[in-house]
Design a protein around this motif. Structure first.
Motif, mmCIF file in Angstrom:
data_model
loop_
_atom_site.group_PDB
_atom_site.id
_atom_site.type_symbol
_atom_site.label_atom_id
_atom_site.label_comp_id
_atom_site.label_asym_id
_atom_site.label_seq_id
_atom_site.Cartn_x
_atom_site.Cartn_y
_atom_site.Cartn_z
ATOM 1 N N THR A 48 4.900 -1.236 -11.201
ATOM 2 C CA THR A 48 3.895 -0.237 -11.553
ATOM 3 C C THR A 48 3.439 0.534 -10.325
ATOM 4 N N ASP A 49 3.181 1.801 -10.532
ATOM 5 C CA ASP A 49 2.659 2.685 -9.493
ATOM 6 C C ASP A 49 1.149 2.788 -9.685
ATOM 7 N N GLN A 50 0.382 2.295 -8.716
ATOM 8 C CA GLN A 50 -1.069 2.281 -8.813
ATOM 9 C C GLN A 50 -1.691 3.314 -7.881
ATOM 10 N N GLU A 51 -3.001 3.519 -8.038
ATOM 11 C CA GLU A 51 -3.679 4.521 -7.216
ATOM 12 C C GLU A 51 -3.666 4.159 -5.736
ATOM 13 N N ASP A 52 -3.747 2.864 -5.440
ATOM 14 C CA ASP A 52 -3.820 2.438 -4.044
ATOM 15 C C ASP A 52 -2.522 1.840 -3.525
ATOM 16 N N GLY A 53 -1.445 1.916 -4.306
ATOM 17 C CA GLY A 53 -0.181 1.365 -3.833
ATOM 18 C C GLY A 53 0.790 1.077 -4.959
ATOM 19 N N THR A 54 1.706 0.155 -4.700
ATOM 20 C CA THR A 54 2.739 -0.219 -5.665
ATOM 21 C C THR A 54 2.686 -1.726 -5.877
ATOM 22 N N ALA A 55 2.808 -2.148 -7.127
ATOM 23 C CA ALA A 55 2.745 -3.577 -7.443
ATOM 24 C C ALA A 55 3.875 -3.961 -8.382
ATOM 25 N N VAL A 56 4.352 -5.184 -8.223
ATOM 26 C CA VAL A 56 5.320 -5.756 -9.148
ATOM 27 C C VAL A 56 4.691 -7.014 -9.744
ATOM 28 N N PHE A 57 4.763 -7.119 -11.066
ATOM 29 C CA PHE A 57 4.205 -8.264 -11.776
ATOM 30 C C PHE A 57 5.349 -9.055 -12.412
ATOM 31 N N ALA A 58 5.332 -10.364 -12.214
ATOM 32 C CA ALA A 58 6.292 -11.258 -12.863
ATOM 33 C C ALA A 58 5.515 -12.336 -13.600
ATOM 34 N N ILE A 59 5.856 -12.542 -14.874
ATOM 35 C CA ILE A 59 5.162 -13.528 -15.707
ATOM 36 C C ILE A 59 6.203 -14.436 -16.339
ATOM 37 N N ASN A 86 0.799 -1.227 0.000
ATOM 38 C CA ASN A 86 0.000 0.000 0.000
ATOM 39 C C ASN A 86 0.830 1.275 0.000
ATOM 40 N N SER A 87 2.142 1.163 -0.273
ATOM 41 C CA SER A 87 2.967 2.358 -0.412
ATOM 42 C C SER A 87 2.687 3.018 -1.753
ATOM 43 N N LEU A 88 2.672 4.333 -1.782
ATOM 44 C CA LEU A 88 2.428 5.072 -3.013
ATOM 45 C C LEU A 88 3.716 5.494 -3.697
ATOM 46 N N GLU A 89 4.841 4.927 -3.241
ATOM 47 C CA GLU A 89 6.127 5.225 -3.854
ATOM 48 C C GLU A 89 6.706 3.947 -4.444
ATOM 49 N N LEU A 90 7.308 4.057 -5.628
ATOM 50 C CA LEU A 90 7.953 2.905 -6.239
ATOM 51 C C LEU A 90 9.069 2.419 -5.329
ATOM 52 N N ASN A 91 9.185 1.076 -5.187
ATOM 53 C CA ASN A 91 10.145 0.555 -4.221
ATOM 54 C C ASN A 91 11.081 -0.493 -4.804
ATOM 55 N N GLU A 92 11.524 -0.273 -6.012
ATOM 56 C CA GLU A 92 12.477 -1.218 -6.615
ATOM 57 C C GLU A 92 13.835 -1.089 -5.941
ATOM 58 N N THR A 93 14.448 -2.246 -5.695
ATOM 59 C CA THR A 93 15.832 -2.251 -5.245
ATOM 60 C C THR A 93 16.728 -2.207 -6.462
ATOM 61 N N SER A 94 17.541 -1.189 -6.591
ATOM 62 C CA SER A 94 18.415 -1.075 -7.759
ATOM 63 C C SER A 94 19.712 -1.832 -7.517
ATOM 64 N N PRO A 95 20.377 -2.271 -8.587
ATOM 65 C CA PRO A 95 21.652 -2.973 -8.411
ATOM 66 C C PRO A 95 22.701 -2.122 -7.709
ATOM 67 N N GLN A 96 22.592 -0.785 -7.832
ATOM 68 C CA GLN A 96 23.613 0.079 -7.249
ATOM 69 C C GLN A 96 23.593 0.053 -5.722
#
Length: 256
Positions: free
Chosen positions: A229-240, A192-202
Motif C-alpha cells: 500500500t502507498d500511504q501518505e507518509d511512506g510505503t507499507a507491506v502487510f502480510a497476514i 518512508n519512501s513515497l514510491e511503491l517498492n515491490e520487487t517483481s518476478p521479472q
C-alpha cells in the motif's frame, strides 16, 4: 418353521453383512486417509519447490554485487580508519548473515529466528548508511515462536533498501511491526519512501507473488494475505497468516 439349512444361512447372513459393512467402512476410511496424505505430500513438495525458488533468488539476487561489494567497501573503510572494534563486529555480522542464509533449508522457521537474520542484515546496512538509517522493530511476545516462511520479513526489508533507500538521498526510516490479532499474525514493514517498492518476478527478485504462493501452500485451508500500500507518509507491506506455534506445527505433522 424354517429348515435347519435355511436357518443357518440366515444366521450367516446376519453375521457376514455387518462384517462386510464394517470392512467396507474401514477400507473407505483408510482410502480417505491415504488421499489426505497424498494431498499433504503434494502440498509439501510444492512448498519445497517454492522455497528452493526463493532460496535460489535470494542467493543470486539479494546477495548480489551491489550489496556485497558495498558491504566490503564499508568494511574496508573501517580498516583504513583503524576502527578495529567496528571492523571486527561488521565481519562477524556478515559471516553470521551468510551462514544463516546458506543453512536455511526448512519450509518454516520461527519469527524469532527470521528476525535474527533481519537484524544481521540491518546491522550491516547501518554500517553502510550510518546516521542516515533509523529502524525500529516491534515484536509481540505472543508471536515470537510462531511459524513463518523463511525470508518473508527479510524480503520486504531488502525491497525497502533496493527500491527506496538506495535510490533516494535523505533520511531512511524503517519500521517492522509484528503483532497477533485474534488468531492471525500481522506483519507490517513500513518505510518512508513515497514510491511503491515491490520487487517483481521479472527483475529477478523474490517478489510478493512468491510470498503469497508459499503462504498459501503452508496454510491451504486458511486465509492469508500480502498487500502493498502507498500511504501518505511512506510505503507499507502487510502480510497476514494464521498464528501457529512452531512446536504445534511439528507435533501436528508427526501425528499425520
Amino acid at each position: 418353521m424354517l429348515p435347519i439349512e435355511s436357518f443357518s444361512i440366515y444366521i450367516m447372513f446376519c453375521v457376514l453383512v455387518p462384517l462386510a459393512g464394517a470392512f467396507t467402512l474401514l477400507f473407505l476410511f483408510v482410502f480417505e486417509k491415504r488421499i489426505d496424505l497424498l494431498e499433504k505430500q503434494k502440498r509439501e513438495i510444492a512448498l519445497e519447490r517454492e522455497l528452493q525458488t526463493a532460496l535460489y533468488n535470494q542467493l543470486n539476487q539479494e546477495i548480489q554485487p551491489h550489496f556485497f561489494f558495498n558491504t566490503l567497501n564499508s568494511i574496508l573503510a573501517l580498516a583504513r580508519l583503524d576502527r578495529k572494534a567496528e571492523l571486527i563486529r561488521s565481519i562477524e555480522t556478515l559471516s553470521k548473515l551468510l551462514k544463516f542464509k546458506y543453512r536455511t533449508l526448512n519450509n518454516v522457521i520461527s519469527i524469532e529466528d527470521e528476525l535474527t537474520y533481519v537484524n544481521y542484515y540491518l546491522e550491516i546496512q547501518k554500517t553502510r548508511f550510518r546516521d542516515r538509517l533509523h529502524y525500529e522493530i516491534h515484536l509481540d511476545n505472543h508471536v515470537s515462536k510462531s511459524i513463518i516462511i523463511p525470508f518473508l520479513i527479510q524480503t520486504l526489508v531488502e525491497n525497502a533498501f533496493k527500491h527506496a533507500f538506495e535510490r533516494h538521498i535523505g533520511e531512511a526510516l524503517l519500521k517492522i511491526n509484528i503483532i497477533k490479532i485474534e488468531s492471525a499474525v500481522h506483519v507490517t514493514v513500513w518505510n518512508n519512501s513515497l514510491e511503491l517498492n515491490e520487487t517483481s518476478p521479472q527483475d529477478g527478485g523474490v517478489g510478493l507473488e512468491n510470498i503469497k504462493r508459499r503462504l498459501k501452500l503452508l496454510f491451504p485451508d486458511d486465509e492469508t494475505s500480502v498487500q502493498l500500500t502507498d500511504q501518505e507518509d511512506g510505503t507499507a507491506v502487510f502480510a497476514i497468516f494464521p498464528h501457529v506455534i512452531m512446536s504445534e506445527k511439528l507435533e501436528g505433522e508427526s501425528t499425520q
